[in-house]
Design a protein around this motif. Structure first.
Motif, PDB file in Angstrom:
ATOM      1  N   PRO A   8      12.742 -19.852  -0.367  1.00  0.00           N
ATOM      2  CA  PRO A   8      13.345 -19.735   0.963  1.00  0.00           C
ATOM      3  C   PRO A   8      12.359 -19.109   1.950  1.00  0.00           C
ATOM      4  N   ILE A   9      12.603 -19.352   3.246  1.00  0.00           N
ATOM      5  CA  ILE A   9      11.764 -18.758   4.287  1.00  0.00           C
ATOM      6  C   ILE A   9      12.646 -18.016   5.283  1.00  0.00           C
ATOM      7  N   THR A  10      12.074 -16.966   5.871  1.00  0.00           N
ATOM      8  CA  THR A  10      12.738 -16.242   6.945  1.00  0.00           C
ATOM      9  C   THR A  10      11.769 -16.160   8.115  1.00  0.00           C
ATOM     10  N   SER A  11      12.304 -16.217   9.328  1.00  0.00           N
ATOM     11  CA  SER A  11      11.451 -16.136  10.512  1.00  0.00           C
ATOM     12  C   SER A  11      12.019 -15.098  11.462  1.00  0.00           C
ATOM     13  N   GLU A  51       2.110  -5.426  15.529  1.00  0.00           N
ATOM     14  CA  GLU A  51       3.427  -5.902  15.113  1.00  0.00           C
ATOM     15  C   GLU A  51       3.363  -6.549  13.733  1.00  0.00           C
ATOM     16  N   ILE A  52       2.285  -7.295  13.465  1.00  0.00           N
ATOM     17  CA  ILE A  52       2.127  -7.927  12.156  1.00  0.00           C
ATOM     18  C   ILE A  52       2.069  -6.873  11.055  1.00  0.00           C
ATOM     19  N   VAL A  53       1.264  -5.848  11.274  1.00  0.00           N
ATOM     20  CA  VAL A  53       1.134  -4.779  10.277  1.00  0.00           C
ATOM     21  C   VAL A  53       2.483  -4.101  10.041  1.00  0.00           C
ATOM     22  N   GLU A  54       3.202  -3.869  11.113  1.00  0.00           N
ATOM     23  CA  GLU A  54       4.516  -3.220  11.022  1.00  0.00           C
ATOM     24  C   GLU A  54       5.505  -4.072  10.230  1.00  0.00           C
ATOM     25  N   LYS A  55       5.564  -5.359  10.534  1.00  0.00           N
ATOM     26  CA  LYS A  55       6.590  -6.212   9.945  1.00  0.00           C
ATOM     27  C   LYS A  55       6.227  -6.746   8.563  1.00  0.00           C
ATOM     28  N   THR A  56       4.984  -6.569   8.143  1.00  0.00           N
ATOM     29  CA  THR A  56       4.596  -7.011   6.798  1.00  0.00           C
ATOM     30  C   THR A  56       4.467  -5.848   5.829  1.00  0.00           C
ATOM     31  N   ALA A  57       4.974  -4.700   6.220  1.00  0.00           N
ATOM     32  CA  ALA A  57       4.968  -3.554   5.305  1.00  0.00           C
ATOM     33  C   ALA A  57       5.700  -3.943   4.026  1.00  0.00           C
ATOM     34  N   PRO A 127       0.332 -19.399  -4.490  1.00  0.00           N
ATOM     35  CA  PRO A 127       1.786 -19.173  -4.562  1.00  0.00           C
ATOM     36  C   PRO A 127       2.208 -17.748  -4.206  1.00  0.00           C
ATOM     37  N   CYS A 128       1.289 -16.794  -4.306  1.00  0.00           N
ATOM     38  CA  CYS A 128       1.633 -15.394  -4.046  1.00  0.00           C
ATOM     39  C   CYS A 128       1.887 -15.093  -2.571  1.00  0.00           C
ATOM     40  N   ILE A 129       1.518 -15.985  -1.663  1.00  0.00           N
ATOM     41  CA  ILE A 129       1.669 -15.723  -0.227  1.00  0.00           C
ATOM     42  C   ILE A 129       3.133 -15.442   0.095  1.00  0.00           C
ATOM     43  N   ASP A 130       3.411 -14.239   0.610  1.00  0.00           N
ATOM     44  CA  ASP A 130       4.787 -13.897   0.960  1.00  0.00           C
ATOM     45  C   ASP A 130       4.961 -13.591   2.447  1.00  0.00           C
ATOM     46  N   CYS A 161       9.538 -16.114   1.791  1.00  0.00           N
ATOM     47  CA  CYS A 161       8.308 -15.948   2.562  1.00  0.00           C
ATOM     48  C   CYS A 161       8.679 -15.679   4.019  1.00  0.00           C
ATOM     49  N   LEU A 162       8.060 -14.664   4.586  1.00  0.00           N
ATOM     50  CA  LEU A 162       8.282 -14.296   5.974  1.00  0.00           C
ATOM     51  C   LEU A 162       7.332 -15.069   6.883  1.00  0.00           C
TER      52      LEU A 162
END
Length: 215
Positions: A8-11, A51-57, A127-130, A161-162
């Motif tokens: 699944p994906i989330t945006s 923002e990327i760093v914050e939201k990919t914690a 495949p590890c890309i999240d 995956c975000l």
């Protein structure tokens, strides 16, 4: 996705989304120099990478798509300064041995961050890309689907995956998991007829089609 072959994906909405309304289309794609000018602004790069760093914690493998070498290098430098972590970068000029090393380190999760310029849109399987951070815009729904596809492989260490879209691609083409993805009409040869009807899910804050009834 529904049958379990892809994850699944989330945006999540982005605060520092770039305004792409002024971009012109030539031969089915945005003009490259306009993309470089828009996305290469240093103050915007700093804001978007924060923002990327914050939201990919908590995310373990983040792939970043950029526009132009100078832009990619700015993004790499900013993320390294914000996190203190090493950030790999792959461009069309990266030597084959160096590229192979970086891709191997990223795929094995030795390297958490990897920045690229359209080099890894197709044929790259990690495949590890999240998490995907898309710091570019495309007028092509096919290319956007290929970009998002890098994060759709299933992996034992991730449940979804975000997708962080800073280039209004989801507004332009719709969510990738919508049956109407990429079917918006165009007016003339170079101008899009508005945005795909979207809303924000009140539960998970993801961007979803207006017709969606459930989270």
């Amino acid at each position: 996705i529904d049958e379990g072959f892809l994850c699944p994906i989330t945006s999540k909405p982005t605060r520092h989304e770039y305004d792409t309304s002024g971009l012109k289309v030539k031969r089915g794609e945005f003009i490259e120099r306009d993309l470089v000018s828009l996305f290469g602004d240093q103050s915007k790069v700093i804001a978007s990478t924060q923002e990327i760093v914050e939201k990919t914690a908590g995310r373990r493998s983040i792939l970043v798509f950029t526009t132009g070498v100078a832009h990619a290098e700015l993004v790499q430098q900013s993320i390294e300064e914000l996190t203190g972590e090493r950030v790999g970068i792959v461009t069309g000029d990266t030597m084959a041995l160096e590229r192979a090393t970086l891709l191997k380190q990223f795929a094995s999760q030795e390297l958490r961050w990897l920045v690229n310029i359209d080099v890894l849109t197709t044929g790259f399987d990690a495949p590890c890309i999240d998490a995907l951070a898309i710091l570019r815009a495309t007028a092509s729904p096919g290319l956007f689907a290929q970009i998002c596809g890098r994060g759709l492989r299933k992996h034992h260490a991730k449940s979804e995956c975000l997708i962080l879209d800073f280039g209004e691609n989801i507004k332009r083409h719709g969510p990738l998991d919508d049956l109407n993805f990429g079917k918006q009409k165009k007016r003339g040869l170079s101008e899009f007829e508005g945005e795909t009807p979207m809303k924000e899910c009140p539960n998970c804050k993801s961007a979803v089609p207006v017709s969606r009834k459930e989270c």
